[in-house]
Design an enzyme around this catalytic site. Sequence first.
Site, PDB file in Angstrom:
ATOM      1  N   SER A 177       0.850  -1.187   0.000  1.00 33.53           N
ATOM      2  CA  SER A 177       0.000   0.000   0.000  1.00 33.53           C
ATOM      3  C   SER A 177       0.887   1.239   0.000  1.00 33.53           C
ATOM      4  O   SER A 177       2.023   1.188   0.499  1.00 33.53           O
ATOM      5  CB  SER A 177      -0.885   0.014   1.257  1.00 33.53           C
ATOM      6  OG  SER A 177      -1.453   1.292   1.438  1.00 33.53           O
ATOM      7  N   TYR A 185      -0.822   0.546  10.961  1.00 34.40           N
ATOM      8  CA  TYR A 185      -1.101  -0.119   9.681  1.00 34.40           C
ATOM      9  C   TYR A 185       0.013   0.173   8.675  1.00 34.40           C
ATOM     10  O   TYR A 185       0.547  -0.716   8.021  1.00 34.40           O
ATOM     11  CB  TYR A 185      -2.452   0.369   9.141  1.00 34.40           C
ATOM     12  CG  TYR A 185      -2.819  -0.185   7.791  1.00 34.40           C
ATOM     13  CD1 TYR A 185      -3.321  -1.470   7.663  1.00 34.40           C
ATOM     14  CD2 TYR A 185      -2.664   0.592   6.632  1.00 34.40           C
ATOM     15  CE1 TYR A 185      -3.669  -1.978   6.417  1.00 34.40           C
ATOM     16  CE2 TYR A 185      -3.009   0.090   5.382  1.00 34.40           C
ATOM     17  CZ  TYR A 185      -3.509  -1.188   5.284  1.00 34.40           C
ATOM     18  OH  TYR A 185      -3.847  -1.699   4.060  1.00 34.40           O
TER      19      TYR A 185
END
Lengths: 443, 248
Positions: free
Chosen positions: B141, B154
């Site tokens: 990501s 995260y």
Amino acid sequence: MTFLTGWGRTAPTPARLARPRSAEEVAELVRRAPGRGVAARGLGRSYGDAAQNAGGLVVDCTALISWSLDETTGLVTAAAGLSLHDLMAALVPRGWFVPVTPGTRHVTVGGAVAADVHGKNHHVDSSFGAHLTSLTLVTAGGESRVLTPADDLFWATVGGMGLTGVITEAVFRCIPIETSRVRVDVERTRDLDHTLETMTATDDRYRYTVAWIDLLARGGRMGRSVLTRGDHASREDLPRGARGGDPLAFTPGSLLKAPPWAPNGLLNPVTVRAFNEAWYLKSRPGSFVQGLGPFFHPLDFVEGWNRVYGSRGFVQYQFLVPFGEEATLRRIVSRLSAENVVSFLTVLKRFGPGTPGMLSFPAPGWTLALDIPAGRRGLAELLRTFDDWVAEAGGRIYLAKDSRMAAGTMAAMYPRLAEWRKIRDEADPDGVFRTDLARRLSL
Amino acid sequence: MKNALGTVDAVLLLGGRSEIGLAIVERLVRDGARRVVLASRDATGGEPPVIGEAEVHLLDFDASRPETHGEVIDAAVKLVGDLDVVIPAFGVLGSQAVYDADPVAAAEAVAVNYGGHVSIGLHAARRLREQGHGTIVVLSSVAGVRVRRANFVYGSAKAGLDGFAQGLGDALHGSGARVMVVRPGFVIGRMTEGMTLAPLSSTPGQVADAVIAGLRSDAEIVWVPGLLKLMFAVMRVLPRAIWRKMPR
């Protein structure tokens, strides 16, 4: 590990490469087969993944090159790694010629058997397997077995793509020739129907025939072709000036070498259309005498010609439709022409009877072979459509050329697959002989 | 086996209910893949979904139990043979506020988002190296490209994963097996439901399209959308004082 591809230079996979010097060494390698299995390889002229074995062992057979000729019967005993090129160089001056040669001389005897190769004489002489009297096969246990046409395993091996064992030797009948030349007739046809009619009506007058189709010609000229047909020339056929020399002299060689690198897209509709136009116009109708090399193996003229397709490589699509299914052939040719598919050399051949090889490709009907750059957009879908049409027509795709067919399609095209599998499973119950092609097609 | 035109045969999706993962699988099947294994928690017993004409198998898989991961890969191979594409698509997003308040939950999320990928990735790599072909598609990501104040738990797991995937890809170089790292921006879907859209966001379908194109061209890193590559070339060098003030 060495990365290997077929002639089309697509989908490389790594394998351990071994180059045995004798049939005994082959047997020893097979006995010590790794978990990923063993694949036999010759000169790598199969277009796809037939001689690759990802993560496994590939046995390069090109060091097995012994041979002998019985001058009275024309029976040749040849080791599997001998190339037809070397064999011809030895046989032709002695007045003999191989019973079948594909479009290149650079294939091995073992490969010719495993793919049951065909040539321009298929309509009269069938394929390579038809001329074999026996085979020696190293089977899964590492034992050498001599097989004859009376054995089921023989016909599972002819056309069996190397999946029944490693072929180490073949015995086959050659044909006598008076000269190393061919008496050639060239004819041009207007369109596809004219091509089919002419071949149907007059093919039987020649031992060797083939049609080159201009796939980019459209409209009324769609399917226009150059028919090249010939027979081995006798001494009387030679032009007066040439009669003095050795009528059996055979000195073929590649005259040009393809550049080591070519840009992707060098072959595009513009360049290929220009080439096709020139080829069609250059091929003036008429009769003449030509050497064996230029007649049988025009592509061997340019060494490494597969490189001109660029780094992405190319696929060759060769299918067969039985007689009576000409509509399917027409449908595919017109779609190719409409889609502007760039194919450098598209070849049409009328097949005669096939061999009993269970996975053998040739059967009575028409076969069309074309090369297409692999990077072409939408190619996968287009060829899948053709696969469906061919299967519906009761036809099939040539495994030695294939690099992209799906397993289900293959099973539909080869009705004797189950029979072949049964014999293969008996000969190789643990799946020692594996290739990328076998994995892809779930053989 | 992947064929000459890039069509693959067998696909393993880990995190078998992932929207992005399923979107990729659907496209691979549309392009000709015939065998699919969907691995997720409590998968077996349920009815496998219909995906085109492919045969679909279900397999139990718990990303948080690395000791079971080797068996999962072996079971998948037993079901479909050589694995052409392996897609570890599992993960939890969670909110930074919750992690701030519950460090145990944060550690558990990291164990899945990073640790789980490391263990399944290494097991998949072992198999792919052995078979001499195949691609692991790692869903990284942009959150891991430069970690942001707004979701650093995260983001840091994704940063670790991105680095792991690149290292794994280098380790596999020359083996025939490959790793493709996918870096999407904000993806609109179940995982991000209720969150405000970020600029340059994409749908699971768009991510899947980019993955398919990447697989076809043997890409090593795929940004979705492609413009993010350019954006992050700038973001990466923004002074820390400005970066820490990024609203999200």
